[in-house]
Write a protein that holds these residues in place. Sequence first.
Motif, mmCIF file in Angstrom:
data_model
loop_
_atom_site.group_PDB
_atom_site.id
_atom_site.type_symbol
_atom_site.label_atom_id
_atom_site.label_comp_id
_atom_site.label_asym_id
_atom_site.label_seq_id
_atom_site.Cartn_x
_atom_site.Cartn_y
_atom_site.Cartn_z
ATOM 1 N N ARG A 158 0.816 -1.215 0.000
ATOM 2 C CA ARG A 158 0.000 0.000 0.000
ATOM 3 C C ARG A 158 0.852 1.269 0.000
ATOM 4 N N THR A 159 2.133 1.137 -0.317
ATOM 5 C CA THR A 159 3.014 2.299 -0.321
ATOM 6 C C THR A 159 2.679 3.200 -1.508
ATOM 7 N N PRO A 160 3.043 4.490 -1.448
ATOM 8 C CA PRO A 160 2.797 5.372 -2.588
ATOM 9 C C PRO A 160 3.405 4.851 -3.884
ATOM 10 N N LYS A 161 4.611 4.290 -3.807
ATOM 11 C CA LYS A 161 5.251 3.753 -5.011
ATOM 12 C C LYS A 161 4.456 2.580 -5.579
ATOM 13 N N ALA A 162 3.983 1.705 -4.708
ATOM 14 C CA ALA A 162 3.218 0.549 -5.167
ATOM 15 C C ALA A 162 1.894 0.978 -5.786
ATOM 16 N N LEU A 163 1.249 1.968 -5.185
ATOM 17 C CA LEU A 163 -0.028 2.449 -5.718
ATOM 18 C C LEU A 163 0.165 3.135 -7.070
ATOM 19 N N ALA A 164 1.260 3.897 -7.200
ATOM 20 C CA ALA A 164 1.540 4.548 -8.489
ATOM 21 C C ALA A 164 1.796 3.508 -9.572
#
Length: 280
Positions: A52-58
């Motif tokens: 759920r990290t910002p990088k994963a979501l992007a």
Amino acid sequence: MRICFVTDRPDHPLLADARTLLTPRHEVTVLDPDGDLDSAPVAADVYLLKARTPKALAFAARAERRGARVLNSASATRACQDRVRMAEIAWAAGLPFPATHAFGSPARLLATGPAYPLMVKSRHSRRHDLVARVDDIDALRATAGEWPDEPIVAQEFVDNGGWDHKLWVVDGHVFAGLRRTALDGPAETKPIAAEDLPPGWAALARRVGAAFGLAVYGVDILEVEGRPSIIDVNAFPGMRGMTGAPTALAELAVRAGESTGPRSRAGVRTNDSMRTGRPR
């Protein structure tokens, strides 16, 4: 079919068991959410978004734009990270969810002179966030000192006898358990059969998925005066010890890939329809 787990814990029992079921007939890979996702190619047909990290979501949003199926979608996962947005979605869908009030910090809540006891939580759900029962003004002052700049939500405290009902749903399959509340010590889950839940609770959990656009999720429910109250929704929880959950997850991944049509390495769709082997 190519299926990718986006996770920093590929050894988690749910994921490891699902991967074992999928591997004989499908190409299964793991993508580290802490790696260089900006340059990572979108090479899979289906992504299981456990991170759920910002990088994963992007990355998940980019994969969706490229035609891959992502479970759960980036937008649905983000909605479960914001407890204000969570409440808004639940209320709009007519789901039983407690009154939730947002504050820029615990000090701002303190200035309102709230009634006690109450639950104080970080507005943005994440690992090691703030979730605390606050019984009096001194406890709230202490929380304000420990979390001075934390955006929070405040909710009425409801005594649940020390146990939360945990419901997990994978593509409509409901799994359930009783877990010691985090306020009362280490987590301990006692699996219970879905049919042993109070009437209507399994159907209520499925309604949550429809409202939030989730295929793999968890719902925390308290019983308040004989009626259910949803207190949390989690995108892609662990579901440890839930017999049948890995199989349901593996089957969901295959069906998701079939619905979009697997692609070859050159981007050409194929007719691969391999299944996990479990009859439905």
